[in-house]
Design a protein around this motif. Structure first.
Motif, PDB file in Angstrom:
ATOM      1  N   LEU A  39       0.763  -1.373   0.177  1.00 54.32           N
ATOM      2  CA  LEU A  39      -0.080   0.024  -0.113  1.00 54.32           C
ATOM      3  C   LEU A  39       0.803   1.195  -0.121  1.00 54.32           C
ATOM      4  N   GLN A  40       2.059   1.207   0.925  1.00 51.91           N
ATOM      5  CA  GLN A  40       2.892   2.422   0.705  1.00 51.91           C
ATOM      6  C   GLN A  40       3.559   2.412  -0.572  1.00 51.91           C
ATOM      7  N   GLU A  41       3.965   1.581  -1.361  1.00 50.31           N
ATOM      8  CA  GLU A  41       4.374   1.729  -2.636  1.00 50.31           C
ATOM      9  C   GLU A  41       3.431   2.108  -3.628  1.00 50.31           C
ATOM     10  N   ARG A  42       2.234   1.777  -3.405  1.00 50.79           N
ATOM     11  CA  ARG A  42       1.277   2.307  -4.374  1.00 50.79           C
ATOM     12  C   ARG A  42       0.898   3.699  -4.086  1.00 50.79           C
ATOM     13  N   ARG A  43       0.774   4.226  -2.695  1.00 53.48           N
ATOM     14  CA  ARG A  43       0.556   5.471  -2.659  1.00 53.48           C
ATOM     15  C   ARG A  43       1.732   6.223  -3.318  1.00 53.48           C
ATOM     16  N   VAL A  44       2.808   5.959  -3.015  1.00 58.41           N
ATOM     17  CA  VAL A  44       4.071   6.778  -3.486  1.00 58.41           C
ATOM     18  C   VAL A  44       3.913   6.884  -5.298  1.00 58.41           C
ATOM     19  N   TYR A  45       3.443   5.687  -5.684  1.00 56.23           N
ATOM     20  CA  TYR A  45       3.369   5.624  -7.111  1.00 56.23           C
ATOM     21  C   TYR A  45       2.292   6.659  -7.540  1.00 56.23           C
ATOM     22  N   ASN A  48       3.061  10.243  -7.610  1.00 58.07           N
ATOM     23  CA  ASN A  48       4.182  10.610  -8.493  1.00 58.07           C
ATOM     24  C   ASN A  48       3.406  10.482 -10.005  1.00 58.07           C
ATOM     25  N   ASN A  49       2.384   9.708 -10.115  1.00 57.44           N
ATOM     26  CA  ASN A  49       1.779   9.487 -11.286  1.00 57.44           C
ATOM     27  C   ASN A  49       0.147   9.879 -11.265  1.00 57.44           C
ATOM     28  N   PRO A  50      -0.349  11.018 -11.087  1.00 54.21           N
ATOM     29  CA  PRO A  50      -1.666  11.158 -11.021  1.00 54.21           C
ATOM     30  C   PRO A  50      -2.533  10.661 -11.928  1.00 54.21           C
ATOM     31  N   VAL A  51      -3.763  10.205 -11.528  1.00 52.29           N
ATOM     32  CA  VAL A  51      -4.565   9.636 -12.434  1.00 52.29           C
ATOM     33  C   VAL A  51      -5.449  10.523 -13.504  1.00 52.29           C
TER      34      VAL A  51
END
Length: 145
Positions: A39-45, A48-51
């Motif tokens: 979850l932490q990795e996904r949040r950082v992703y 940095n890469n907004p939908v």
């Protein structure tokens, strides 16, 4: 009871507290789910890469309700002032829905159908100068698919 027995009792009490309050050393084991790291990795992703936000086709889309947020911009007993506030807001923000409700003795004007608290709070900051009595509510809001 004499003073000697009181002093002796207090001494025993303090000694027992001191003995049990001694620092104990040991090992600390941390057990956590691997999902936390994911979850932490996904949040950082996603930070940095907004939908990309696509415009919603309200005419051809399907309307549903979900638990979301609305911003209250007016609360008071004057019906005329409530509808005047709604009209003024609609001139400023044509694409944001407005809702007038009455719960005795007050009229309330709430705006927006925000799915996230952060989105609603950002909008609150935007309109706070024009509508100083803004307040955030959690309620069922309309969404389009």
């Amino acid at each position: 009871m004499n003073y000697k027995s009181i002093i002796l009792s207090l001494s025993l009490l303090l000694f027992s507290v001191a003995v049990f309050a001694q620092e104990k050393k040991g090992n600390l084991e941390i057990v956590k789910s691997p999902m936390i790291d994911l979850l932490q990795e996904r949040r950082v992703y996603f930070e940095n890469n907004p939908v990309e936000v696509r415009p919603v086709d309200k005419e051809n889309g399907t309307r549903s309700t979900v638990l979301g947020f609305r911003v209250q911009i007016y609360s008071g007993s004057s019906r005329n002032e409530a509808y005047a506030t709604q009209a003024r807001f609609q001139k400023q923000y044509k694409d944001i829905a407005t809702y007038v409700s009455y719960t005795q003795p007050n009229y309330r004007v709430k705006v927006g159908d925000f799915r996230s608290r952060s989105e609603a709070q950002a909008f609150m900051r935007e309109v706070k100068n024009d509508y100083p009595m803004v307040f955030l509510f959690t309620e069922q809001v309309y969404v389009y698919y």
